[in-house]
Write an enzyme that holds these catalytic residues in place. Structure first.
Site, mmCIF file in Angstrom:
data_model
loop_
_atom_site.group_PDB
_atom_site.id
_atom_site.type_symbol
_atom_site.label_atom_id
_atom_site.label_comp_id
_atom_site.label_asym_id
_atom_site.label_seq_id
_atom_site.Cartn_x
_atom_site.Cartn_y
_atom_site.Cartn_z
ATOM 1 N N SER A 1 0.872 -1.173 0.000
ATOM 2 C CA SER A 1 0.000 0.000 0.000
ATOM 3 C C SER A 1 0.910 1.225 0.000
ATOM 4 O O SER A 1 2.071 1.145 0.425
ATOM 5 C CB SER A 1 -0.876 0.001 1.261
ATOM 6 O OG SER A 1 -1.417 1.286 1.515
ATOM 7 N N SER B 1 30.456 45.514 -2.099
ATOM 8 C CA SER B 1 29.513 46.611 -2.273
ATOM 9 C C SER B 1 29.563 47.135 -3.699
ATOM 10 O O SER B 1 30.625 47.155 -4.329
ATOM 11 C CB SER B 1 29.840 47.745 -1.295
ATOM 12 O OG SER B 1 29.027 48.881 -1.545
ATOM 13 N N SER B 2 28.408 47.576 -4.171
ATOM 14 C CA SER B 2 28.341 48.195 -5.492
ATOM 15 C C SER B 2 28.650 49.684 -5.421
ATOM 16 O O SER B 2 28.761 50.344 -6.449
ATOM 17 C CB SER B 2 26.940 47.998 -6.084
ATOM 18 O OG SER B 2 25.978 48.637 -5.260
#
Length: 462
Positions: A139, A317-318
């Site tokens: 089952s 960081s940009s």
């Protein structure tokens, strides 16, 4: 081209190019929930095939299925376990029916591949049937949890390997920093000296202890209810099937599975899943704390603690030139948060089970496999891209130790708490080191003072 298949609701056309059938088609229509197919958990697909192979081998031994059919079924299962046909496991990981759609998906794929091997067309179920043959004596309610436990056991094993990699990385840095004295902190305030090696050795022990919890939880999953069929009583299972199926499953999967002590309890209970989820949650919480510590110790480079340097991996960081972020610990933190959230979902699903079955096992299985695999990836990432390259800022560490008012603690046994407190407060007010203040006041002979305030002795007083 299409082929027609039938179920209790009626007939439907299924693409002749696919291995799944009408039950899988219904599930695709009924559960467009996450867009994540069963194949996203290859451990579960492999485990389902292992259960079906073990069942077929049990029937071969019992003589309850023809040998030719058994050979075709086992061949199909071995192909799946080897990585073939995973793209045919298409039902959504979230589904109603306690995993019925996942089990039917497996039955249909295995049956149709077995039919091909027997020289028949897909869908010609008169020769070999997904339910009557592939699913004989089974089952969903014993197949799905058994396969889930096997999949989690495999995923846990890989996690344990990754935890060992991380533990070893911390231990290696602990050895490298064994003689690097630093200042300990409590409540983020100066405490007493220790070594950086002791700090990293503590991280290593945390990982080792949590690995033991994961190991114990994974081993508890080896008790399976295969052969219990619908509710654990074994209705419709051929005599002798349960014991033989579990024996064959142990051989097929190379996992020491054992029959459940009580298949009724094992069918409705999800205690093993809760235990594993709890172990993963504990490790996630403690690993997240370690990542917090690494980020804090590396904070700066001027306005933070600046005690260690993490490997520089990418621009941080940009807009801010020269900034580098602790990206690996941050990423691992997020994995840990995800695991903690998954544990909350697992616990909610676990308590929502009713009477002889928990209908929400698909959610439990999905989250636990995700958690184990993501923690595995996080451990390796943290070890290889961060911990192994950590450096100590030794001069800075020594300055912090020598200038800290916390050194006054070592003078308690000689001059008493009150006098030591006065020295500490004076150090904090003037910036003059405790060693110099104590020498000025002549409280302790200089030779004894040098010994009492030796940073290495203070870090390892025993």
């Amino acid at each position: 081209m299409q082929r027609e298949e039938h179920d209790l609701i009626g007939g439907r056309e299924v693409g002749s190019e696919v291995y799944w059938g009408i039950h899988t088609l219904r599930a695709l229509e009924n559960f467009p929930l996450t867009g994540i197919p069963l194949s996203s958990h290859p451990e579960l697909v492999v485990a389902l095939a292992a259960v079906k192979e073990a069942a077929a081998l049990a029937h071969l031994e019992l003589g309850t299925l023809p040998e030719e059919e058994v050979r075709a079924i086992t061949s199909a299962c071995r192909e799946i376990r080897g990585g073939r046909l995973h793209d045919q496991f298409v039902v959504d990981v979230f589904q109603g029916g306690a995993g019925t759609s996942a089990n039917m998906n497996a039955n249909e794929v295995i049956a149709n591949r077995a039919l091909e091997l027997l020289g028949h067309e897909r869908g010609s179920y008169a020769h070999l049937h997904p339910n009557d043959d592939v699913n004989r004596s089974q089952s969903t309610n014993d197949v799905y949890p058994t396969a889930a436990k096997l999949a989690m056991y495999a995923a846990s094993g890989r996690l344990l390997d990754a935890m060992s990699v991380l533990r070893n990385a911390f231990s290696e840095r602990g050895g490298a920093f064994a003689k690097t004295v630093k200042l300990g902190r409590t409540q983020l305030q100066d405490a007493v000296p220790m070594t950086l090696g002791q700090e990293f050795d503590a991280f290593a022990l945390t990982v080792r202890d949590d690995a033991e919890l994961v190991r114990l939880a994974s081993e508890a999953l080896l008790e399976v209810n295969l052969g219990g069929t619908a509710i654990g009583t074994g209705l419709n299972a051929d005599a002798g099937f349960a014991a033989l199926a579990v024996t064959h499953l142990a051989a097929v999967s190379s996992a020491p599975v054992r029959p459940a002590r009580d298949r009724v309890e094992s069918t409705q209970g999800v205690g093993g899943f809760i235990r594993l989820s709890g172990a993963l949650r504990q490790f996630a919480l403690r690993l997240s704390k370690i990542c917090n510590d690494l980020r804090l110790l590396a904070s700066g480079p001027r306005a933070g603690l600046g005690e260690i340097r993490l490997p520089e991996l990418q621009a941080g960081s940009s807009i801010m030139p020269g900034k580098v972020n602790p990206v690996i610990p941050e990423a691992v933190n997020q994995v840990c948060f995800d695991v903690v959230g998954a544990d909350a979902a697992v616990c909610a699903a676990a308590q929502a089970g009713q009477l002889q079955l928990n209908a929400f096992e698909p959610l439990i299985v999905h989250h636990l496999l995700n958690s184990a695999n993501r923690l595995k990836a996080a451990c390796v990432l943290l070890a290889e891209r961060c911990v192994g390259g950590i450096e100590a800022n030794e001069e800075h560490l020594l300055v912090l130790v020598e200038s800290s008012s916390g050194l006054a603690t070592a003078l308690n046994p000689v001059i008493g708490y009150q006098r030591a407190t006065a020295l500490a407060r004076q150090c904090q007010a003037t910036g003059v080191p405790v060693r110099e203040l104590a020498a000025r006041e002549g409280l302790i002979p200089e030779e004894e003072l040098a010994s009492l305030l030796d940073p290495w002795r203070l870090a390892r007083p025993s």
